[in-house]
Motif scaffolding. Structure first.
Motif, short mmCIF file in Angstrom:
data_model
loop_
_atom_site.label_atom_id
_atom_site.label_comp_id
_atom_site.label_asym_id
_atom_site.label_seq_id
_atom_site.Cartn_x
_atom_site.Cartn_y
_atom_site.Cartn_z
N ARG A 181 12.51 -0.43 45.11
CA ARG A 181 12.15 0.71 44.26
C ARG A 181 10.74 1.15 44.62
O ARG A 181 9.86 0.32 44.85
CB ARG A 181 12.17 0.31 42.79
CG ARG A 181 13.58 0.09 42.29
CD ARG A 181 13.60 -0.21 40.83
NE ARG A 181 13.39 1.02 40.09
CZ ARG A 181 12.93 1.06 38.85
NH1 ARG A 181 12.61 -0.03 38.23
NH2 ARG A 181 12.79 2.21 38.23
N LEU A 182 10.54 2.43 44.66
CA LEU A 182 9.23 2.98 44.99
C LEU A 182 8.37 3.03 43.74
O LEU A 182 8.88 3.21 42.63
CB LEU A 182 9.38 4.37 45.60
CG LEU A 182 10.17 4.43 46.92
CD1 LEU A 182 10.37 5.87 47.34
CD2 LEU A 182 9.46 3.65 48.00
N LYS A 183 7.07 2.91 43.91
CA LYS A 183 6.15 2.99 42.77
C LYS A 183 6.33 4.32 42.04
O LYS A 183 6.26 4.37 40.82
CB LYS A 183 4.70 2.83 43.24
CG LYS A 183 4.39 1.43 43.69
CD LYS A 183 2.99 1.31 44.22
CE LYS A 183 2.78 -0.09 44.76
NZ LYS A 183 1.70 -0.18 45.70
N LYS A 184 6.58 5.37 42.80
CA LYS A 184 6.80 6.70 42.22
C LYS A 184 7.98 6.68 41.25
O LYS A 184 7.93 7.27 40.18
CB LYS A 184 7.05 7.70 43.34
CG LYS A 184 7.34 9.10 42.89
CD LYS A 184 7.62 10.00 44.08
CE LYS A 184 6.33 10.66 44.48
NZ LYS A 184 6.44 11.64 45.53
N ASP A 185 9.05 5.95 41.61
CA ASP A 185 10.23 5.84 40.74
C ASP A 185 9.92 5.05 39.48
O ASP A 185 10.37 5.39 38.40
CB ASP A 185 11.39 5.17 41.47
CG ASP A 185 11.96 6.03 42.57
OD1 ASP A 185 11.70 7.24 42.58
OD2 ASP A 185 12.67 5.48 43.43
N ILE A 186 9.17 3.97 39.64
CA ILE A 186 8.83 3.12 38.50
C ILE A 186 7.93 3.88 37.53
O ILE A 186 8.14 3.85 36.31
CB ILE A 186 8.15 1.82 38.97
CG1 ILE A 186 9.16 0.98 39.77
CG2 ILE A 186 7.61 1.03 37.78
CD1 ILE A 186 8.55 -0.19 40.52
#
Length: 154
Positions: free
Chosen positions: A137-142
């Motif tokens: 998971r990308l930080k942007k998604d989190i």
């Protein structure tokens, strides 16, 4: 309805993506007005406690599923556990939910994140290749997890 072969599945448990080795799996797009999908996984019964917990809490979870071919990018789903059935030494788990928005530009977002972390040269290339295979998971998604406007399941 359309059916697809499920190649692999990972389910987000907190911040950790848990992969479940499939014996077999199928995905059905019901093509109905609710835009519901049915995911059936046939897995070892050792995973029953995990899915029973999700079913008992009626928790909506994120699933990342590779469909049809091992090289395909995982599709994101928001699902609940609908049923668990013992079949011999294994279990069938029925998940129902919706396909999340298509994840576009994963590679570009991953590369941006790795560069922001200060990676460069061979370290950047090695990590990029690894993460493209594992699809973390990308930080942007989190960070934008609470910004979603997903509709609750009926």
């Amino acid at each position: 309805m359309k059916t697809f072969k499920m190649i692999s599945i990972g389910i987000l448990d907190g911040e950790k993506l848990v992969d479940f080795p499939l014996i077999d799996g199928i995905i059905i797009n019901q093509e109905n007005s609710h835009r519901l999908w049915v995911l059936e996984l046939f897995i070892a019964s050792e995973h029953e406690a995990f899915f029973t917990r999700l079913k008992d809490t009626d928790e909506l979870v994120e699933a990342r599923v590779v469909i049809s071919y091992p090289g395909n990018e995982p599709a994101g789903f928001r699902v609940t556990v609908d049923a668990i059935q013992q079949i011999g030494d294994n279990i069938s788990v029925l998940l129902k939910g919706r396909l999340k928005r298509a994840r576009s530009k994963y590679a570009e977002h991953l590369l941006e994140e790795l560069i922001t972390e200060g990676l460069g040269g061979d370290a950047l290339l090695k990590r990029f290749e690894s993460d493209m295979r594992e699809r973390p998971r990308l930080k942007k998604d989190i960070e934008h997890q609470d910004d979603r406007t997903d509709v609750e399941l009926p």
